[in-house]
Enzyme design. Structure first.
Site, PDB file in Angstrom:
ATOM      1  N   ASP A 133       0.842  -1.200   0.000  1.00  0.00           N
ATOM      2  CA  ASP A 133       0.000   0.000   0.000  1.00  0.00           C
ATOM      3  C   ASP A 133       0.880   1.253   0.000  1.00  0.00           C
ATOM      4  O   ASP A 133       1.910   1.314   0.672  1.00  0.00           O
ATOM      5  CB  ASP A 133      -0.915  -0.016   1.233  1.00  0.00           C
ATOM      6  CG  ASP A 133      -2.071   0.951   1.113  1.00  0.00           C
ATOM      7  OD1 ASP A 133      -3.217   0.497   0.951  1.00  0.00           O
ATOM      8  OD2 ASP A 133      -1.838   2.180   1.174  1.00  0.00           O
ATOM      9  N   GLN A 166     -14.033   3.109   1.574  1.00  0.00           N
ATOM     10  CA  GLN A 166     -13.505   2.676   0.272  1.00  0.00           C
ATOM     11  C   GLN A 166     -13.205   3.898  -0.592  1.00  0.00           C
ATOM     12  O   GLN A 166     -14.067   4.769  -0.784  1.00  0.00           O
ATOM     13  CB  GLN A 166     -14.504   1.759  -0.451  1.00  0.00           C
ATOM     14  CG  GLN A 166     -13.923   1.179  -1.742  1.00  0.00           C
ATOM     15  CD  GLN A 166     -14.841   0.177  -2.437  1.00  0.00           C
ATOM     16  OE1 GLN A 166     -16.001   0.027  -2.065  1.00  0.00           O
ATOM     17  NE2 GLN A 166     -14.322  -0.478  -3.451  1.00  0.00           N
ATOM     18  N   SER A 167     -11.985   3.969  -1.097  1.00  0.00           N
ATOM     19  CA  SER A 167     -11.599   5.086  -1.959  1.00  0.00           C
ATOM     20  C   SER A 167     -11.232   4.627  -3.366  1.00  0.00           C
ATOM     21  O   SER A 167     -11.228   5.423  -4.302  1.00  0.00           O
ATOM     22  CB  SER A 167     -10.422   5.860  -1.346  1.00  0.00           C
ATOM     23  OG  SER A 167      -9.306   5.018  -1.181  1.00  0.00           O
ATOM     24  N   HIS A 183     -10.544  -5.006  -3.189  1.00  0.00           N
ATOM     25  CA  HIS A 183      -9.200  -5.243  -2.643  1.00  0.00           C
ATOM     26  C   HIS A 183      -9.301  -5.619  -1.182  1.00  0.00           C
ATOM     27  O   HIS A 183     -10.205  -5.205  -0.471  1.00  0.00           O
ATOM     28  CB  HIS A 183      -8.287  -4.034  -2.836  1.00  0.00           C
ATOM     29  CG  HIS A 183      -8.839  -2.738  -2.319  1.00  0.00           C
ATOM     30  ND1 HIS A 183      -9.796  -2.023  -2.991  1.00  0.00           N
ATOM     31  CD2 HIS A 183      -8.568  -2.032  -1.190  1.00  0.00           C
ATOM     32  CE1 HIS A 183     -10.094  -0.928  -2.315  1.00  0.00           C
ATOM     33  NE2 HIS A 183      -9.368  -0.913  -1.194  1.00  0.00           N
TER      34      HIS A 183
HETATM   35  P1  DGP Z   1      -9.563   1.856   0.327  1.00  0.00           P
HETATM   36  O1  DGP Z   1      -9.522   3.242   0.898  1.00  0.00           O
HETATM   37  O2  DGP Z   1     -10.056   0.796   1.290  1.00  0.00           O
HETATM   38  O3  DGP Z   1     -10.305   1.853  -0.991  1.00  0.00           O
HETATM   39  O4  DGP Z   1      -8.054   1.472   0.027  1.00  0.00           O
HETATM   40  C1  DGP Z   1      -7.367   1.944  -1.071  1.00  0.00           C
HETATM   41  C2  DGP Z   1      -5.918   1.849  -0.736  1.00  0.00           C
HETATM   42  O5  DGP Z   1      -5.181   1.946  -1.937  1.00  0.00           O
HETATM   43  C3  DGP Z   1      -5.388   2.946   0.178  1.00  0.00           C
HETATM   44  O6  DGP Z   1      -4.902   2.358   1.384  1.00  0.00           O
HETATM   45  C4  DGP Z   1      -4.246   3.592  -0.579  1.00  0.00           C
HETATM   46  C5  DGP Z   1      -3.974   2.617  -1.688  1.00  0.00           C
HETATM   47  N1  DGP Z   1      -3.576   3.218  -2.941  1.00  0.00           N
HETATM   48  C6  DGP Z   1      -4.251   4.169  -3.641  1.00  0.00           C
HETATM   49  N2  DGP Z   1      -3.599   4.488  -4.763  1.00  0.00           N
HETATM   50  C7  DGP Z   1      -2.479   3.693  -4.787  1.00  0.00           C
HETATM   51  C8  DGP Z   1      -1.399   3.551  -5.703  1.00  0.00           C
HETATM   52  O7  DGP Z   1      -1.324   4.203  -6.747  1.00  0.00           O
HETATM   53  N3  DGP Z   1      -0.434   2.653  -5.371  1.00  0.00           N
HETATM   54  C9  DGP Z   1      -0.494   1.915  -4.209  1.00  0.00           C
HETATM   55  N4  DGP Z   1       0.509   1.059  -3.983  1.00  0.00           N
HETATM   56  N5  DGP Z   1      -1.503   2.013  -3.342  1.00  0.00           N
HETATM   57  C10 DGP Z   1      -2.478   2.905  -3.618  1.00  0.00           C
END
Ligand code: DGP
Length: 112
Positions: A30, A92-93, A98
């Site tokens: 993440d 959720q973003s 996931h």
């Molecule tokens: P959620 O908020 O539950 O939808 O989790 C989305 C997660 O994805 C958040 O913890 C940050 C991660 N994330 C968002 N954009 C990227 C990215 O471009 N690369 C990586 N490695 N993680 C990302």
């Protein structure tokens, strides 16, 4: 799917730090870790969220959990939390299903 950040990670358009990959799923660290170990496991098939899981595509969920168990064994994680935020109010973003895998610190319950 166009405009999906995680589909762009799968295609390599957006770089990521890979933890594991097979035919059906991909795991990567993440970008904004919430624990000393924090990686995400995603199906390669675009499914928007847990709310979009049906009898027709649910096998991928079991597959992701088998991958999580395998990765956790390989990383030596004895205790960890698996989280899937479903919908904006739940946090959720990114709207590509996931599973967050968090480990390496004490966890509280209930989650915030
Ligand atoms: P959620 O908020 O539950 O939808 O989790 C989305 C997660 O994805 C958040 O913890 C940050 C991660 N994330 C968002 N954009 C990227 C990215 O471009 N690369 C990586 N490695 N993680 C990302």
């Amino acid at each position: 799917m166009k405009d999906c950040i995680f589909c762009k990670i799968l295609s390599g358009e957006i770089p990521s730090k890979k933890v594991f990959e097979d035919d059906l799923c991909y795991a990567f660290y993440d970008l904004d870790p919430q624990a000393p170990t924090h990686f995400l496991v995603i199906p390669k098939e675009h499914i928007a969220s847990a709310a979009e899981v049906t009898d027709n595509n649910s096998a991928i969920v079991g597959h992701c959990f088998a991958a999580i168990a395998k990765i956790a064994r390989e990383l030596g994680l004895e205790s960890y939390r698996v989280v899937s935020n479903c919908g904006e109010q739940a946090g959720q973003s990114v709207f590509h299903l996931h599973f967050h895998v968090l480990a390496g610190r004490d966890m509280t319950w209930p989650p915030g």
